[in-house]
Design a protein around this motif. Sequence first.
Motif, PDB file in Angstrom:
ATOM      1  N   UNK A  17       0.848  -1.179   0.000  1.00  0.00           N
ATOM      2  CA  UNK A  17       0.000   0.000   0.000  1.00  0.00           C
ATOM      3  C   UNK A  17       0.887   1.232   0.000  1.00  0.00           C
ATOM      4  N   UNK A  18       0.454   2.256  -0.709  1.00  0.00           N
ATOM      5  CA  UNK A  18       1.256   3.469  -0.813  1.00  0.00           C
ATOM      6  C   UNK A  18       0.552   4.636  -0.146  1.00  0.00           C
ATOM      7  N   UNK A  23      -2.139  14.672   5.315  1.00  0.00           N
ATOM      8  CA  UNK A  23      -2.834  15.869   5.791  1.00  0.00           C
ATOM      9  C   UNK A  23      -2.465  16.034   7.260  1.00  0.00           C
ATOM     10  N   UNK A  24      -1.719  17.073   7.557  1.00  0.00           N
ATOM     11  CA  UNK A  24      -1.187  17.205   8.912  1.00  0.00           C
ATOM     12  C   UNK A  24      -0.225  16.055   9.143  1.00  0.00           C
ATOM     13  N   UNK A  25      -0.584  15.190  10.068  1.00  0.00           N
ATOM     14  CA  UNK A  25       0.225  13.983  10.314  1.00  0.00           C
ATOM     15  C   UNK A  25      -0.512  12.724   9.902  1.00  0.00           C
ATOM     16  N   UNK A  26      -1.668  12.884   9.248  1.00  0.00           N
ATOM     17  CA  UNK A  26      -2.501  11.749   8.867  1.00  0.00           C
ATOM     18  C   UNK A  26      -2.247  11.354   7.416  1.00  0.00           C
ATOM     19  N   UNK A  27      -1.761  10.133   7.182  1.00  0.00           N
ATOM     20  CA  UNK A  27      -1.552   9.688   5.801  1.00  0.00           C
ATOM     21  C   UNK A  27      -2.864   9.206   5.183  1.00  0.00           C
ATOM     22  N   UNK A  29      -3.950   6.539   2.304  1.00  0.00           N
ATOM     23  CA  UNK A  29      -3.384   5.419   1.552  1.00  0.00           C
ATOM     24  C   UNK A  29      -4.115   5.214   0.233  1.00  0.00           C
ATOM     25  N   UNK A  30      -3.414   4.633  -0.722  1.00  0.00           N
ATOM     26  CA  UNK A  30      -4.015   4.318  -2.018  1.00  0.00           C
ATOM     27  C   UNK A  30      -5.208   3.382  -1.838  1.00  0.00           C
ATOM     28  N   UNK A  31      -5.110   2.437  -0.912  1.00  0.00           N
ATOM     29  CA  UNK A  31      -6.228   1.510  -0.682  1.00  0.00           C
ATOM     30  C   UNK A  31      -7.466   2.269  -0.195  1.00  0.00           C
ATOM     31  N   UNK A  32      -7.282   3.344   0.556  1.00  0.00           N
ATOM     32  CA  UNK A  32      -8.417   4.156   1.013  1.00  0.00           C
ATOM     33  C   UNK A  32      -9.051   4.917  -0.149  1.00  0.00           C
ATOM     34  N   UNK A  33      -8.228   5.353  -1.098  1.00  0.00           N
ATOM     35  CA  UNK A  33      -8.759   6.015  -2.293  1.00  0.00           C
ATOM     36  C   UNK A  33      -9.587   5.017  -3.094  1.00  0.00           C
ATOM     37  N   UNK A  34      -9.071   3.790  -3.223  1.00  0.00           N
ATOM     38  CA  UNK A  34      -9.822   2.758  -3.947  1.00  0.00           C
ATOM     39  C   UNK A  34     -11.144   2.448  -3.249  1.00  0.00           C
ATOM     40  N   UNK A  35     -11.145   2.423  -1.923  1.00  0.00           N
ATOM     41  CA  UNK A  35     -12.395   2.238  -1.174  1.00  0.00           C
ATOM     42  C   UNK A  35     -13.376   3.354  -1.479  1.00  0.00           C
ATOM     43  N   UNK A  36     -12.877   4.584  -1.516  1.00  0.00           N
ATOM     44  CA  UNK A  36     -13.732   5.734  -1.801  1.00  0.00           C
ATOM     45  C   UNK A  36     -14.315   5.640  -3.209  1.00  0.00           C
ATOM     46  N   UNK A  37     -13.510   5.194  -4.157  1.00  0.00           N
ATOM     47  CA  UNK A  37     -14.006   5.015  -5.524  1.00  0.00           C
ATOM     48  C   UNK A  37     -15.105   3.960  -5.551  1.00  0.00           C
TER      49      UNK A  37
END
Length: 101
Positions: A17-18, A23-27, A29-37
């Motif tokens: 996962x990349x 945002x601030x100190x919160x990363x 992840x690409x997997x979270x973007x895929x979940x959102x899609x």
Amino acid sequence: MPALPAQDSSSIKFDVDRIVAVVGKTPILWSEVLEQINIMRARGTPVPEDEAGQLRLAYDALNGMIDVEVMVQRAQLDTSIVVTDIDLQDNVDQRMKTLRD
């Protein structure tokens, strides 16, 4: 049971996962973007068939996630409410006067 053939370790690939944004100190992840899609798809957003359209959809999803995270972090900073004794007393006095009138 036959022995498994030896594999060259250089041919083994791991999906890692990349981090695509921070945002601030919160990363994020690409997997979270895929979940959102996938959520967007479930809500009826069509997924383009061309690569440029798919990248645009991922970019839009990521920007939305960044906006939400910025708002969450901002809200966590701005949650304190300060009421001074003078403000409170003035408010109580004004309400008492209104009730008496």
